[in-house]
Write a protein that holds these residues in place. Structure first.
Motif, PDB file in Angstrom:
ATOM      1  N   GLY A   1      30.086 -42.114   6.876  1.00  0.00           N
ATOM      2  CA  GLY A   1      29.975 -41.403   5.705  1.00  0.00           C
ATOM      3  C   GLY A   1      28.991 -42.045   4.820  1.00  0.00           C
ATOM      4  O   GLY A   1      29.148 -43.320   4.532  1.00  0.00           O
ATOM      5  N   SER A   2      28.404 -41.275   3.823  1.00  0.00           N
ATOM      6  CA  SER A   2      27.655 -41.790   2.925  1.00  0.00           C
ATOM      7  C   SER A   2      28.501 -42.059   1.412  1.00  0.00           C
ATOM      8  O   SER A   2      29.640 -41.721   1.374  1.00  0.00           O
ATOM      9  CB  SER A   2      26.420 -40.539   2.396  1.00  0.00           C
ATOM     10  N   VAL A   3      27.848 -43.006   0.580  1.00  0.00           N
ATOM     11  CA  VAL A   3      28.551 -43.177  -0.571  1.00  0.00           C
ATOM     12  C   VAL A   3      27.671 -42.224  -1.656  1.00  0.00           C
ATOM     13  O   VAL A   3      26.469 -42.618  -1.873  1.00  0.00           O
ATOM     14  CB  VAL A   3      28.400 -44.532  -0.821  1.00  0.00           C
ATOM     15  N   VAL A   4      28.531 -41.388  -2.291  1.00  0.00           N
ATOM     16  CA  VAL A   4      27.771 -40.534  -3.275  1.00  0.00           C
ATOM     17  C   VAL A   4      28.418 -40.796  -4.505  1.00  0.00           C
ATOM     18  O   VAL A   4      29.655 -40.759  -4.943  1.00  0.00           O
ATOM     19  CB  VAL A   4      27.899 -39.060  -2.868  1.00  0.00           C
ATOM     20  N   LYS A   5      27.627 -41.023  -5.529  1.00  0.00           N
ATOM     21  CA  LYS A   5      27.936 -41.410  -6.934  1.00  0.00           C
ATOM     22  C   LYS A   5      27.216 -40.523  -7.978  1.00  0.00           C
ATOM     23  O   LYS A   5      25.988 -40.208  -7.865  1.00  0.00           O
ATOM     24  CB  LYS A   5      27.756 -42.986  -7.386  1.00  0.00           C
TER      25      LYS A   5
ATOM     26  N   ASP B   1      24.014 -43.398  -1.230  1.00  0.00           N
ATOM     27  CA  ASP B   1      23.614 -44.649  -0.662  1.00  0.00           C
ATOM     28  C   ASP B   1      22.836 -45.295  -1.590  1.00  0.00           C
ATOM     29  O   ASP B   1      21.809 -46.008  -0.855  1.00  0.00           O
ATOM     30  CB  ASP B   1      23.340 -44.730   0.769  1.00  0.00           C
ATOM     31  N   GLY B   2      22.889 -45.126  -2.757  1.00  0.00           N
ATOM     32  CA  GLY B   2      22.124 -45.946  -3.876  1.00  0.00           C
ATOM     33  C   GLY B   2      20.627 -45.188  -4.184  1.00  0.00           C
ATOM     34  O   GLY B   2      20.276 -45.273  -5.093  1.00  0.00           O
ATOM     35  N   ALA B   3      20.443 -44.109  -3.530  1.00  0.00           N
ATOM     36  CA  ALA B   3      19.111 -43.387  -3.331  1.00  0.00           C
ATOM     37  C   ALA B   3      19.165 -42.209  -4.426  1.00  0.00           C
ATOM     38  O   ALA B   3      20.339 -41.468  -4.297  1.00  0.00           O
ATOM     39  CB  ALA B   3      18.332 -42.923  -2.124  1.00  0.00           C
ATOM     40  N   PRO B   4      18.530 -41.820  -5.468  1.00  0.00           N
ATOM     41  CA  PRO B   4      18.444 -40.661  -6.177  1.00  0.00           C
ATOM     42  C   PRO B   4      18.618 -39.166  -5.240  1.00  0.00           C
ATOM     43  O   PRO B   4      17.750 -39.280  -4.342  1.00  0.00           O
ATOM     44  CB  PRO B   4      17.184 -40.697  -6.974  1.00  0.00           C
ATOM     45  N   TYR B   5      19.374 -38.607  -5.623  1.00  0.00           N
ATOM     46  CA  TYR B   5      19.434 -37.352  -4.832  1.00  0.00           C
ATOM     47  C   TYR B   5      19.670 -35.943  -5.583  1.00  0.00           C
ATOM     48  O   TYR B   5      20.496 -35.844  -6.626  1.00  0.00           O
ATOM     49  CB  TYR B   5      20.709 -37.322  -4.152  1.00  0.00           C
ATOM     50  N   THR B   6      18.485 -35.044  -5.702  1.00  0.00           N
ATOM     51  CA  THR B   6      18.893 -33.995  -6.534  1.00  0.00           C
ATOM     52  C   THR B   6      19.232 -32.678  -5.420  1.00  0.00           C
ATOM     53  O   THR B   6      18.550 -32.702  -4.456  1.00  0.00           O
ATOM     54  CB  THR B   6      17.273 -33.411  -7.108  1.00  0.00           C
ATOM     55  N   VAL B   7      20.254 -32.221  -5.947  1.00  0.00           N
ATOM     56  CA  VAL B   7      20.727 -30.987  -4.969  1.00  0.00           C
ATOM     57  C   VAL B   7      19.704 -29.859  -4.953  1.00  0.00           C
ATOM     58  O   VAL B   7      19.361 -29.037  -5.772  1.00  0.00           O
ATOM     59  CB  VAL B   7      22.040 -30.518  -5.394  1.00  0.00           C
TER      60      VAL B   7
ATOM     61  N   VAL C   1      29.356 -34.688   4.451  1.00  0.00           N
ATOM     62  CA  VAL C   1      29.845 -34.451   3.057  1.00  0.00           C
ATOM     63  C   VAL C   1      29.255 -34.921   1.759  1.00  0.00           C
ATOM     64  O   VAL C   1      28.765 -36.202   1.872  1.00  0.00           O
ATOM     65  CB  VAL C   1      31.321 -35.058   3.003  1.00  0.00           C
ATOM     66  N   LEU C   2      28.837 -34.207   0.771  1.00  0.00           N
ATOM     67  CA  LEU C   2      28.373 -34.582  -0.292  1.00  0.00           C
ATOM     68  C   LEU C   2      29.228 -34.928  -1.382  1.00  0.00           C
ATOM     69  O   LEU C   2      29.192 -35.745  -2.193  1.00  0.00           O
ATOM     70  CB  LEU C   2      27.019 -33.745  -0.717  1.00  0.00           C
ATOM     71  N   MET C   3      30.289 -33.782  -1.783  1.00  0.00           N
ATOM     72  CA  MET C   3      31.250 -33.625  -2.779  1.00  0.00           C
ATOM     73  C   MET C   3      32.127 -32.544  -2.442  1.00  0.00           C
ATOM     74  O   MET C   3      32.093 -31.740  -1.567  1.00  0.00           O
ATOM     75  CB  MET C   3      30.488 -33.728  -4.110  1.00  0.00           C
ATOM     76  N   TRP C   4      33.392 -32.940  -3.167  1.00  0.00           N
ATOM     77  CA  TRP C   4      34.339 -32.045  -3.008  1.00  0.00           C
ATOM     78  C   TRP C   4      34.403 -30.827  -4.287  1.00  0.00           C
ATOM     79  O   TRP C   4      34.155 -31.472  -5.427  1.00  0.00           O
ATOM     80  CB  TRP C   4      35.717 -32.343  -3.002  1.00  0.00           C
ATOM     81  N   ASN C   5      34.614 -29.394  -4.171  1.00  0.00           N
ATOM     82  CA  ASN C   5      34.491 -28.506  -5.368  1.00  0.00           C
ATOM     83  C   ASN C   5      35.808 -27.960  -5.197  1.00  0.00           C
ATOM     84  O   ASN C   5      36.168 -27.144  -4.110  1.00  0.00           O
ATOM     85  CB  ASN C   5      33.416 -27.547  -4.695  1.00  0.00           C
ATOM     86  N   VAL C   6      36.643 -28.128  -6.018  1.00  0.00           N
ATOM     87  CA  VAL C   6      37.977 -27.574  -6.265  1.00  0.00           C
ATOM     88  C   VAL C   6      37.941 -26.156  -6.938  1.00  0.00           C
ATOM     89  O   VAL C   6      37.798 -26.066  -8.200  1.00  0.00           O
ATOM     90  CB  VAL C   6      38.992 -28.428  -6.948  1.00  0.00           C
TER      91      VAL C   6
ATOM     92  N   VAL D   1      42.379 -40.715  -2.208  1.00  0.00           N
ATOM     93  CA  VAL D   1      42.024 -40.602  -0.847  1.00  0.00           C
ATOM     94  C   VAL D   1      40.459 -41.072  -0.399  1.00  0.00           C
ATOM     95  O   VAL D   1      40.095 -41.728   0.347  1.00  0.00           O
ATOM     96  CB  VAL D   1      42.273 -39.166  -0.445  1.00  0.00           C
ATOM     97  N   ASP D   2      39.582 -40.485  -1.322  1.00  0.00           N
ATOM     98  CA  ASP D   2      38.129 -40.786  -1.145  1.00  0.00           C
ATOM     99  C   ASP D   2      37.461 -41.137  -2.499  1.00  0.00           C
ATOM    100  O   ASP D   2      36.963 -40.245  -3.323  1.00  0.00           O
ATOM    101  CB  ASP D   2      37.587 -39.433  -0.360  1.00  0.00           C
ATOM    102  N   PRO D   3      37.358 -42.392  -2.581  1.00  0.00           N
ATOM    103  CA  PRO D   3      36.727 -42.784  -3.889  1.00  0.00           C
ATOM    104  C   PRO D   3      35.083 -42.676  -3.834  1.00  0.00           C
ATOM    105  O   PRO D   3      34.397 -43.043  -4.645  1.00  0.00           O
ATOM    106  CB  PRO D   3      37.059 -44.240  -3.998  1.00  0.00           C
ATOM    107  N   ASN D   4      34.493 -42.082  -2.568  1.00  0.00           N
ATOM    108  CA  ASN D   4      33.240 -42.610  -2.379  1.00  0.00           C
ATOM    109  C   ASN D   4      32.460 -41.045  -2.317  1.00  0.00           C
ATOM    110  O   ASN D   4      31.427 -40.824  -2.059  1.00  0.00           O
ATOM    111  CB  ASN D   4      32.875 -43.003  -0.809  1.00  0.00           C
TER     112      ASN D   4
END
Length: 588
Positions: free
Chosen positions: A42-46, A59-65, A162-167, A205-208
């Motif tokens: 899985g990727s690390v998304v921050k 994974d450290g690279a800029p990402y625009t949705v 997976v990019l992120m979780w949306n609640v 559960v998922d810090p990434n």
């Protein structure tokens, strides 16, 4: 169309109609469901950076949705995902995550696309979207969700899709359908506090991968700011108001970035009403510009806006699908190509959809039921392709149906189309659909009001004494006594009890000859009934029998000579009773 487990309901817009009902409601998955096998790598998304200078990184690279909300079924993911990729899309958004999600994540990852994976919380954004939870007292529901959501986070946290979780989705708004006043404020605080509890559970559960929560308006953000500090970013669904987000973010003193999780052209709840009193749907050209405008405003808030998933990569072909879907029934519209161009994909070799302009309906405020009417439109194809036309009608503003129904029509060849009107009274929409044979479509729509056909002669029943076997004293729009059916107004009605055997009769005052009866049914109509006559109001003679009624207008050429005329019903066409706007007895 997405399965019912992940169908997203509409939210209210200050009117009884609601916008597109698509992908999203997620009931709590049964604990017995086995967790799917997790996929490694899985990727690390921050969310990185500081106030006003944030960015999303993968994974450290800029990402625009650069995204779209996802509509097709999971089973069709392999069919449509390559097309999504070809549009320059790097992200899709869903509203529900459960045991059925893995094939969608797999297909997305295979095409270099990531998923904003949603979790549905009641009540959502509109009526009928899953019930009213009391977030102050319903600990069982909250405990179920606190157990349910992290289970699927654990299952998929290592999946590269997976990019992120949306609640949640629009529940701060949707709670107004359950509560009001001070209690509404308490529930909104409790809901956003609960969202924060879920965010903490997911992070454990998922810090990434980041966690966000979507609502329908930036007016929800103060609640998140106050009660949900563990969210990594905010999310909002915004259509015509999308360009106002920046100003509200700046004036609100927020310290988190945001994404737009639904956006596009003006919705049904944002446009002015037309001459028939219903929302005036934008043209295909205007909708295409709406997507470009939305992206320009999202992309223009650099360092704060992290991108958008515009609405909607859907194939549903109904009222809402025509309003918002980029490819209803799988055919591509001008909006499809507008999004593709906005996201920087190559459109130079694309065929262009037909363009329809200047659509007008003749005598749109008074189209006689069952009679021909005309509408006009200019239709062209930028590529010179041969076009095929189809005409459809929709009764959304009468009975809340989203279905589009083929209409009988004649193409006169000069931009004029003659159509047979439906026989149900009220405001309809007529759609012109033009296809180019190359997978593209242009669709335009206008409203028209169906009124009773004129009957020559005198209405002998108008204003005369009327009686009925029963009437509804206190349902919607009532009391509805028998007299309402002979008052000459289509704004009033007679409504019976909810039972098959009912009757309504009019006293013409003296024995009189007549040659026509017109029944104008409201939605609750009779499938089977007789028309009867009597000279004394006790002994009845049947002069007409109907066994396959379908509502709308019943024009009955029937002769009689009597003082009393009765409609005697035996079988309902709906679960309700019977309801007549007007009961006319005519003599030419």
């Amino acid at each position: 169309m997405i399965t019912s487990r992940s169908r997203r309901p509409a939210r209210p817009r200050g009117r009884t109609t609601a916008r597109l009902a698509v992908a999203g409601v997620l009931a709590a998955t049964a604990a017995a469901l086995p967790a799917p096998t997790a996929q490694a790598a899985g990727s690390v998304v921050k969310v990185t950076g500081s106030q006003g200078a944030w960015q999303l990184t993968v994974d450290g690279a800029p990402y625009t949705v650069k995204g779209l909300t996802w509509g097709p079924s999971v089973a069709d993911a392999g069919r449509y995902m390559p097309d999504v990729k070809s549009m320059g899309v790097n992200t899709i958004r869903t509203w529900g995550t459960d045991a059925t999600t893995k094939p969608l994540l797999d297909s997305a990852a295979e095409n270099g696309i990531k998923v904003i994976a949603g979790f549905w919380l009641q009540p959502g954004g509109g009526p009928g979207s899953g019930g009213c939870v009391n977030y102050l007292t319903d600990t069982a529901y909250k405990n179920d969700m606190l157990a349910e959501f992290p289970k699927w986070v654990e299952a998929y946290k290592d999946h590269e899709g997976v990019l992120m979780w949306n609640v949640g989705n629009e529940s701060v708004l949707g709670l107004q359908n359950c509560y009001s006043g001070d209690e509404l404020e308490r529930q909104r605080d409790a809901y956003t506090t609960f969202v924060n509890e879920i965010a903490k559970k997911i992070h454990a559960v998922d810090p990434n991968h980041p966690v966000t929560s979507t609502d329908a308006w930036t007016g929800a953000w103060p609640y998140y700011k106050k009660n949900a500090p563990d969210l990594d970013l905010y999310a909002v669904n915004s259509y015509d108001a999308v360009c106002d987000i920046r100003a509200t973010w700046e004036s609100g003193g927020y310290d988190k970035p945001y994404i737009v999780t639904e956006g596009g052209p003006a919705g049904e709840w944002e446009v002015p009403d037309d001459a028939n009193g219903i929302p005036d749907e934008p043209t295909d050209v205007a909708k295409a510009k709406g997507y470009q405008r939305a992206w320009d405003c999202v992309n223009g808030h650099q360092g704060v806006s992290l991108g958008a998933t515009l609405f909607h990569y859907g194939t549903e072909y109904d009222f809402g699908g025509v309003w918002f879907n980029l490819l209803p029934a799988g055919q591509k519209r001008l909006s499809y190509y507008a999004v593709k161009e906005a996201y920087g994909a190559d459109t130079s070799g694309d065929n262009t959809p037909p363009v329809i302009s200047g659509m007008t309906v003749d005598k749109a405020s008074a189209v006689e039921a069952g009679k021909p009417f005309t509408f006009r439109a200019s239709v062209s194809d930028p590529d010179g392709d041969a076009l095929t036309h189809q005409v459809l009608v929709n009764s959304k503003y009468i009975d809340d149906s989203g279905q589009l129904t083929d209409a009988d029509f004649t193409d006169r060849g000069d931009g004029t189309f003659e159509v047979t009107a439906p026989d149900k009274l009220g405001v309809w929409k007529v759609y012109l659909k033009s296809t180019d044979g190359k997978g593209n479509v242009g669709i335009e729509t206008k409203s028209f009001t169906v009124v009773p056909p004129k009957v020559d002669g005198v209405n002998l029943a108008s204003g005369k004494p009327a009686e009925a076997s029963s009437f509804q004293p206190d349902s919607v729009g009532c009391p509805c006594p028998a007299a309402n059916a002979v008052d000459g107004s289509f704004d009033t009605r007679w409504a019976s009890e909810w039972a098959d055997q009912q009757w309504i009769q009019v006293d013409l005052g003296a024995t009189t000859s007549f040659d026509h009866v017109q029944l104008a049914w409201e939605a609750a109509y009779a499938k089977a009934y007789t028309v009867q006559t009597s000279d004394n109001g006790q002994d009845w003679n049947t002069v007409h029998t109907e066994t396959a009624g379908n509502g709308g207008i019943d024009d009955i050429p029937v002769t009689g000579n009597a003082r009393y005329v009765r409609v005697s019903t035996s079988e309902r066409g709906t679960p309700w009773g019977y309801s007549l706007y007007e009961f006319g007895v005519y003599r030419r």
